[in-house]
Each structure stands twice: as C-alpha cells, then as structure tokens.
Scaffold this active site. Sequence first.
Site, PDB file in Angstrom:
ATOM      1  N   ASP A  26      -3.942 -10.377  -8.851  1.00  0.00           N
ATOM      2  CA  ASP A  26      -4.206  -9.372  -9.884  1.00  0.00           C
ATOM      3  C   ASP A  26      -3.044  -8.550 -10.420  1.00  0.00           C
ATOM      4  O   ASP A  26      -2.625  -8.711 -11.558  1.00  0.00           O
ATOM      5  CB  ASP A  26      -5.318  -8.436  -9.409  1.00  0.00           C
ATOM      6  CG  ASP A  26      -5.070  -7.869  -8.023  1.00  0.00           C
ATOM      7  OD1 ASP A  26      -3.963  -7.992  -7.508  1.00  0.00           O
ATOM      8  OD2 ASP A  26      -6.013  -7.277  -7.460  1.00  0.00           O
TER       9      ASP A  26
ATOM     10  N   ARG B 214       0.578   3.760  -3.322  1.00  0.00           N
ATOM     11  CA  ARG B 214      -0.083   5.042  -3.064  1.00  0.00           C
ATOM     12  C   ARG B 214       0.919   6.168  -2.853  1.00  0.00           C
ATOM     13  O   ARG B 214       0.858   7.191  -3.525  1.00  0.00           O
ATOM     14  CB  ARG B 214      -1.002   4.919  -1.845  1.00  0.00           C
ATOM     15  CG  ARG B 214      -2.087   3.888  -2.019  1.00  0.00           C
ATOM     16  CD  ARG B 214      -3.218   4.132  -1.070  1.00  0.00           C
ATOM     17  NE  ARG B 214      -3.901   2.893  -0.715  1.00  0.00           N
ATOM     18  CZ  ARG B 214      -5.072   2.833  -0.099  1.00  0.00           C
ATOM     19  NH1 ARG B 214      -5.689   3.936   0.235  1.00  0.00           N
ATOM     20  NH2 ARG B 214      -5.621   1.672   0.191  1.00  0.00           N
TER      21      ARG B 214
ATOM     22  N   THR C 242      -0.722   0.535 -10.431  1.00  0.00           N
ATOM     23  CA  THR C 242      -1.999  -0.070 -10.066  1.00  0.00           C
ATOM     24  C   THR C 242      -2.872   0.851  -9.232  1.00  0.00           C
ATOM     25  O   THR C 242      -4.004   0.504  -8.916  1.00  0.00           O
ATOM     26  CB  THR C 242      -1.772  -1.412  -9.346  1.00  0.00           C
ATOM     27  OG1 THR C 242      -2.974  -2.176  -9.372  1.00  0.00           O
ATOM     28  CG2 THR C 242      -1.338  -1.176  -7.911  1.00  0.00           C
TER      29      THR C 242
ATOM     30  N   GLU D 253     -11.939  -0.587 -10.918  1.00  0.00           N
ATOM     31  CA  GLU D 253     -11.444  -1.531 -11.924  1.00  0.00           C
ATOM     32  C   GLU D 253     -12.293  -1.612 -13.188  1.00  0.00           C
ATOM     33  O   GLU D 253     -11.760  -1.733 -14.298  1.00  0.00           O
ATOM     34  CB  GLU D 253     -11.306  -2.930 -11.304  1.00  0.00           C
ATOM     35  CG  GLU D 253     -10.193  -3.051 -10.283  1.00  0.00           C
ATOM     36  CD  GLU D 253     -10.574  -2.470  -8.940  1.00  0.00           C
ATOM     37  OE1 GLU D 253      -9.651  -2.136  -8.162  1.00  0.00           O
ATOM     38  OE2 GLU D 253     -11.782  -2.346  -8.658  1.00  0.00           O
TER      39      GLU D 253
ATOM     40  N   GLU E  97       0.815  -1.216   0.000  1.00  0.00           N
ATOM     41  CA  GLU E  97       0.000   0.000   0.000  1.00  0.00           C
ATOM     42  C   GLU E  97       0.848   1.265   0.000  1.00  0.00           C
ATOM     43  O   GLU E  97       0.538   2.230  -0.696  1.00  0.00           O
ATOM     44  CB  GLU E  97      -0.935  -0.009   1.206  1.00  0.00           C
ATOM     45  CG  GLU E  97      -1.980  -1.086   1.169  1.00  0.00           C
ATOM     46  CD  GLU E  97      -2.967  -0.894   0.036  1.00  0.00           C
ATOM     47  OE1 GLU E  97      -3.641  -1.861  -0.313  1.00  0.00           O
ATOM     48  OE2 GLU E  97      -3.080   0.203  -0.511  1.00  0.00           O
TER      49      GLU E  97
END
Length: 645
Positions: free
Chosen positions: A397, A267, A617, A531, A263
């Site tokens: 993913d 981010r 992502t 998504e 994360e």
Amino acid sequence: MVLRKLPGVSASGMGLRLSQKFVFLLFLSGLVTLCFGALFFLPDTVRLKRIFLSKNENPAVTVGSDNELSKKAPGDPEHQRAGLKGGEGANAKLKVSRRPSVTHGARTVERSVGSRAQDEWSPARAQEPAARDERVTSAARDGERGSARDYEAFKKCSLKPALGKNRGTPSDSETLQRREKVKEMMKFAWDNYKRYAWGKNELRPLTRNGHIGNMFGGLRGASIVDSLDTLYIMGLTEEYEEAKEWVQNNLDLNSNGEASLFEVNIRYVGGLLSAYYLTGAEIFKQKVVELGDKLLPAFNTPTGIPRGVINLGSSGTSWSWGWASAGSSILAEFGTLHLEFLHLSELSGNPSFTEKVMNIRKLLNKIEKPHGLYPNFLSPVSGNWVQHHVSIGGLGDSFYEYLIKSFLMSDKTDQEAKKMYYSAMEAIETNLVQKSPGGLTYVAEWRGGILDHKMGHLACFSGGMIGIGADDGPAEQKQHYLDLAAEITHTCHESYSRSATKLGPEAFRFDAGAEATATRLSDRYYILRPEVIESYMYMWRLTHDPKYREWGWEAVEALEKHCRVDAGFSGIRDVYSSTVSHDNMQQSFFLSETLKYLYLLFSDDDLLPLEDWVFNTEAHPLPVIRKRCLQEHSVTPDHGQTDPE
C-alpha cells in the site's frame, strides 16, 4: 614413529586402534563443520540464530498481554497495509494476520495488522557487522552538513496559513455541528487515555488500563505523539500543551528494545515532524533528529535496503521479520520512509537521510518488475524479489502512496517519483483493477500471475491516492483517474453499507457470489481504521460532492453507536453482528488518522491546504519543500531557534 609399548597390548593392535580413532575423529569433525556451515546457508527465517539469544532479547508474546503487538504488527502477509499499518485487538484471538503490520503502515504495518505478528514476535535476526558505524558517521558529518531549515523558513515558503483564515470553520451550521461532534469524540478519547493510560502507548478502554506492546522498541507515549497535531489542529490547546510537556519531560529515546522501523517512522518521526512544522516548538525538532539518527543503522545491509526491525539501543543491530519470506524486507515498509527522511535532512542539514531513501529508489528502478508490478518481498542481501505477491493493500500500500506524495511534496519537481508512480498505476490498472458482476470497481491482489479477488480495508486509501494524482498525469487521463478514484471509494463505502454495523470489515471479497463483503470469519473485524474515511476527505476536497460528507457522517454515527464505550473507543470483532463484541483497544491511529480525517472532511479547504501540505501514511501533515524559497531562508546546522510558543 616409535610407540611406547603398553603392557598386554601388541604394537600392531595399538596401531589399529589409533587409526580407527583418527578416522572417527576426522569423520566427526567433518560432520560438525558441515552442520554448522549449512546453518548459515538456510534462509534467514529459519536460521537457528535464536538459540544464541537470551530470553530477555526475544520475549515470548502472550495474546492479550502488554507484550502483544499493537496496531501495525506485520503478521501474515495477508493482513497488512505500511503502510505497513496494522492494528491489534479485534482478531487477536482468531490468530489472523494482515499487513506488514508490525507493519504501518506501510501503511503496511499499521495498516497491516496481523494477529500472527501480534501473537508471535519472532524476527529472524540478521545482524550486520557495521551496524553501529552509521551513527558514528552521522555524528561525524556534523562538520560536513549543508544548510538546515527551520520552522520560520517553511512558514515563509508556504502559500497559505496552515490553519486557514478561521481554523477552517465551515459556514453552514449543520457541517459545523458535525465538526464539533468529531472534536468532542477526540476530547473524549484523549481524556480517557489520559485518565487510564497516560504515558503508555495505547488505551484499553474496557479494562481501563494502558497497553505498551513491543513494537516500538521501548518507546512510550505513542498515542501522545500521534495526537499532537490533531489536538493542535482542533484547537484543543490545553490538551496539546499537556502532550507537548510530556514529550519534553518524558519521551525517552534511549531505549534498548526491538522496534519496527516502519511504525516508529510513521508514528513517532512523522508525529514529531508535523508537530514542529505546525507549532515551531524546538523540542519537537530536537527529539525527531535524535530519533532519526537511531534509525540509520537499519540501512547497513549489502544493498542498502533496510531490514524491518531495529534495536534502538547502542548496538543498532537490525534483522528481518521472522514471518517474512526468506528474510526479506517488505515493500510497504522500506518504501514508506521517503517523506520523513527528506524532512530529517532538511531540519538537520544531514544529507545521509536523503541518501538512504534515494538509494532504495535507485535499486527499485534497476531491478526487473514482473509486468511492471512491484512484488511485496525483496531480499536486502541480494536485492532481488523473493516472491511474486503484489498488493495495493497490506504489504504494498503505502509504497505507492509515497511515490505520488514524494512528487507533490517536492513542489512537483521530483520527476523520477512521478514517472515511477504513473508507470506503477498503468501496471495496476492493466493487471489488478477489476469490475464485479454487480458493477463495483476493486483492486485485486496478484499472486504469481493468478488474481485473488480480495480487497483489504487498507487498500481503500487508494481512492484518495488516485484522486490526488489525477491532475499531474497525462492530460487526457485526468478525468479517467478522477472517475477511477470515485469508483474505488464507492466500492469501499459499499463494504460499510452492506454490514449490520455500517462499518467495514478488514477484507472483503468478490467471488463465489460475494461482492464487497467478508466471507471469512477472520476478516470480519474493524479496528477503528481510517482508510475509507481518508478517501472521503480527499474526494470531498477534489470534487465537493456532498455525498462524501454524508458518508463520513454515517461513519461517525456508526462509531458512536458501536465503538464508543464508557472509557474510550474500541474496535469490534464482527461488523456483521448487531450485537457487538469489542476488542478492548483504542488504537493510536484512531486519534491520529480517523478522527483527523473526519475533522478535515467537515472543515473548509483552507485548513491544511493541499497546496502546502502532504500527509504521511499516519496522517501527519508535512510541508511541501520549495527548494528555491528555502535556500533563501536556510540556517546553520546547529543554529538554535527560539520557541515561537
């Protein structure tokens, strides 16, 4: 031996008692040794190491409190993207988890939000003795670093202006009006975050306060860092300047908390990188290189596979998620570092970042893959798969996403990434891609050879991923991949159109007569995820089929009707109920991804052209690395640059 005779005790009696005591003590010491020894042969997830931790080191988490995990908390293997990208809120009370959410984001964490992880922060600590050495090594390498790149070098090596000729303004009035609406939604979300949660990680719009969480290791301002590039791209100049000033004056990287490596990378590292590459503001470069150094100790494992949680303080210790099988690392987490870490090497001149992620790839190429598939759990100690659960949604993913994007970001020179991606795609098509009785194409999950006919919202990014990879596979497969991308995107749109709110559930199934609908209460929530809209954006750019813009506008109308509240946007708990119940969380990825992809969907293609930019992502754009061109414009590692702004 001469024994001192005690009054009233015979020598033989004394000898007998001493022998008994000796035998008893010998037995007791052996038992203690056996118990403590066995402790360290147990899997990491059940080791009792926590008995040695203070409560401050491992705070209890209460659902609904500010210690609750947010977006990408990897809770349950069933709920993750990482992505590892996870979300919090909608199903927090249901105690359902999905993605490696604490994972993002993989897409895993972020996209793999899990309530279990949100309700319970219990990583099994597996500290490595040399955890601090990596920082010393990194600092010591300053004299050994190669050439560093800067904003001007990347700008000169781009084929087109980042913001296009006119910031991507569409020529037709209807599309322009729709884009302006998305911009208004961003300003509304930002203004309320600023008013009620400034400096906190996310906004709770119903209670009008901020949420901190404990997923970022004490870092603050996740919504600010995640929004920097969105604000800049949309031309919200005043708001961007506010965000930049906060980063300069208030983003404190000297935290001492437990952070999700995934994360923080997607981010914070991704957000700061993209802000630097778009604006040239030197503060972003300074902050991101400093933060990158703090992540390196996570790789201090026997295999070099990083653990999922790291202490960002001076100790630099790392450990695995408490819910991860046998202390394993998550595919979508350790597989979603490549883009950012290559750029950290480019900006700092420090090859260590690149070496770390290339070592991950080397190990993955070496080990056997069942049916060519990559399971979601890998031991950072042995380097072996821990269990055979395969998913292109939560927990897996973004690993696949970063394979094709690594190839594209290398200016199509990374042949190893290309080979890995297309080999993985062949295995996925052979083993996971299915067609429902109603004609819908979906990607099932694989559990030791048994198919689970479920597709998560996180997996809906795959339509866009397969689309952008269509051009560079075998020539005879190009149209096939475009068709497959369109079919998957259509299926994900169906998951939206078949709900009462026209928003999609966290997961939907294709069994027991169900098609593209959630059959479990725990899967019915929507937490502002991006998504599906992400795939609309890519498919629009690849085909210019107007249906993708229409589908995007349907999503805008649904968000406005069901998720907009008086003080921001909130996820909802049941997409099949026309009477919505809000989860009181405006996720930072709503600002970074959902609204950005909608804005790009209604913009001309020259706004962040795909020839020059690759999105991480978390939807943070990173420039293509054109090595030959950059070599002509390199700078010394610590060479100061003036701030273009």
